[in-house]
Design a protein around this motif. Sequence first.
Motif, PDB file in Angstrom:
ATOM      1  N   LYS A 161       0.862  -1.280   0.025  1.00 57.88           N
ATOM      2  CA  LYS A 161      -0.148  -0.067  -0.060  1.00 57.88           C
ATOM      3  C   LYS A 161       0.832   1.265   0.084  1.00 57.88           C
ATOM      4  N   ALA A 162       1.904   1.392   0.778  1.00 59.45           N
ATOM      5  CA  ALA A 162       2.742   2.441   0.625  1.00 59.45           C
ATOM      6  C   ALA A 162       3.501   2.616  -0.591  1.00 59.45           C
ATOM      7  N   LEU A 163       3.901   1.608  -1.300  1.00 52.91           N
ATOM      8  CA  LEU A 163       4.462   1.859  -2.547  1.00 52.91           C
ATOM      9  C   LEU A 163       3.350   2.267  -3.719  1.00 52.91           C
ATOM     10  N   GLN A 164       1.984   1.824  -3.448  1.00 50.89           N
ATOM     11  CA  GLN A 164       1.163   2.308  -4.338  1.00 50.89           C
ATOM     12  C   GLN A 164       0.812   4.024  -3.969  1.00 50.89           C
ATOM     13  N   ILE A 165       0.731   4.296  -2.739  1.00 50.39           N
ATOM     14  CA  ILE A 165       0.833   5.575  -2.142  1.00 50.39           C
ATOM     15  C   ILE A 165       1.906   6.393  -3.067  1.00 50.39           C
ATOM     16  N   ILE A 166       3.208   5.926  -2.934  1.00 47.82           N
ATOM     17  CA  ILE A 166       4.360   6.801  -3.689  1.00 47.82           C
ATOM     18  C   ILE A 166       4.051   6.944  -5.175  1.00 47.82           C
ATOM     19  N   LEU A 174       4.710  14.261   0.910  1.00 46.63           N
ATOM     20  CA  LEU A 174       4.339  12.734   1.314  1.00 46.63           C
ATOM     21  C   LEU A 174       5.588  12.401   2.202  1.00 46.63           C
ATOM     22  N   GLY A 175       5.337  11.600   3.181  1.00 50.82           N
ATOM     23  CA  GLY A 175       6.478  11.505   4.262  1.00 50.82           C
ATOM     24  C   GLY A 175       6.045  10.011   4.956  1.00 50.82           C
ATOM     25  N   LEU A 176       7.068   9.310   5.534  1.00 49.23           N
ATOM     26  CA  LEU A 176       6.934   8.044   6.244  1.00 49.23           C
ATOM     27  C   LEU A 176       5.794   8.386   7.307  1.00 49.23           C
ATOM     28  N   ARG A 177       6.146   9.429   8.096  1.00 49.15           N
ATOM     29  CA  ARG A 177       5.027   9.680   9.202  1.00 49.15           C
ATOM     30  C   ARG A 177       3.512   9.469   8.809  1.00 49.15           C
ATOM     31  N   THR A 178       3.244  10.659   7.717  1.00 46.97           N
ATOM     32  CA  THR A 178       1.989  10.715   7.322  1.00 46.97           C
ATOM     33  C   THR A 178       1.336   9.179   6.517  1.00 46.97           C
ATOM     34  N   LEU A 183      -2.122   4.558   7.082  1.00 41.30           N
ATOM     35  CA  LEU A 183      -2.312   2.967   6.801  1.00 41.30           C
ATOM     36  C   LEU A 183      -2.656   2.485   8.362  1.00 41.30           C
ATOM     37  N   GLY A 184      -2.536   3.291   9.521  1.00 39.49           N
ATOM     38  CA  GLY A 184      -2.773   2.926  10.701  1.00 39.49           C
ATOM     39  C   GLY A 184      -1.932   1.847  11.412  1.00 39.49           C
ATOM     40  N   VAL A 185      -0.500   2.348  11.033  1.00 40.61           N
ATOM     41  CA  VAL A 185       0.699   1.300  11.842  1.00 40.61           C
ATOM     42  C   VAL A 185       1.579   2.390  12.087  1.00 40.61           C
ATOM     43  N   SER A 186       2.222   2.066  12.988  1.00 36.77           N
ATOM     44  CA  SER A 186       3.444   2.864  13.607  1.00 36.77           C
ATOM     45  C   SER A 186       4.632   3.216  12.487  1.00 36.77           C
ATOM     46  N   GLU A 187       5.397   4.493  12.588  1.00 40.42           N
ATOM     47  CA  GLU A 187       6.114   4.837  11.741  1.00 40.42           C
ATOM     48  C   GLU A 187       7.339   3.772  11.594  1.00 40.42           C
ATOM     49  N   SER A 188       7.695   3.293  13.084  1.00 41.65           N
ATOM     50  CA  SER A 188       9.145   2.475  13.080  1.00 41.65           C
ATOM     51  C   SER A 188       8.480   1.082  12.408  1.00 41.65           C
TER      52      SER A 188
END
Length: 270
Positions: A161-166, A174-178, A183-188
């Motif tokens: 999903k992150a790849l699709q957002i990119i 766009l940033g990892l935190r947002t 996606l409802g998961v922690s940044e780490s």
Amino acid sequence: MEMYKVVIIEDEPVIRMGLVHTIDWASMDCVVAGEADNGRVGLALIREKRPDIVIADICMPQMDGLTMFREANELYRFSMIILTGYLEFKYAHEAIQLNVVDYLLKPIDERKLEEAVEKAKSSLLQMHNSMQYEIYKGLEKEEKTIIDVLPVKNGNIYVEKALQIIHDRYNTQLGLRTVAAELGVSESYLARKFKEGTGITFLDCLNQYRINQALKRIRAGGYRINEISDQVGFTQYKQFAVVFRRYVGMSCSDFLKLSEAQQKEVYPRI
């Protein structure tokens, strides 16, 4: 011409000051972006400055150099040079595992330092070319997306999903935190799984995709460089220039001076 950013992390003041102030960094196309006297402050400095090359001692208070490198390596890719007063196999072995480009014994020999910096610069270029190839080897075909050419190991749904957002929103802020929050998961968690699944960090992937899209616009013509910078998601041209150099291996102005054939030789994915 953009300079390579160097950060020096060494707890011995005389050695640190000597490296910062007596070495002719400009002659090596480098600039010292910061210094620190322990690994914990050094890690924060790496996060803040995002240097191209980090030169650090192994034995330091609060956090040793190898631990610092291991944690910083999760953020993005950079070249690492180790300083130490003695050579021990256990340190050398771990340094090799971390892909440290050179291992310098104190007192520092300036000629060997220059050789190490050249190795670091070559390593950066090879690193970026390798990552670019893995991501962009199929993108020239319009039907291909970043999802097609960067398969995710173990099929983690959040990484996909992150790849699709990119792919869909690379031209936005766009940033990892947002993305993690969306996606409802922690940044780490997302940072760790993204690197495990793709072999590169989220920021590396985003920046490479943006630069690839910028290069396509350069080739198509009709845009000013500052317009392209805005179109692919950079808020400041200075930031675009630094990232362009990091992934293409030369400044944008130098790249524009090349013929189309030369541009393809430098960056074959356009």
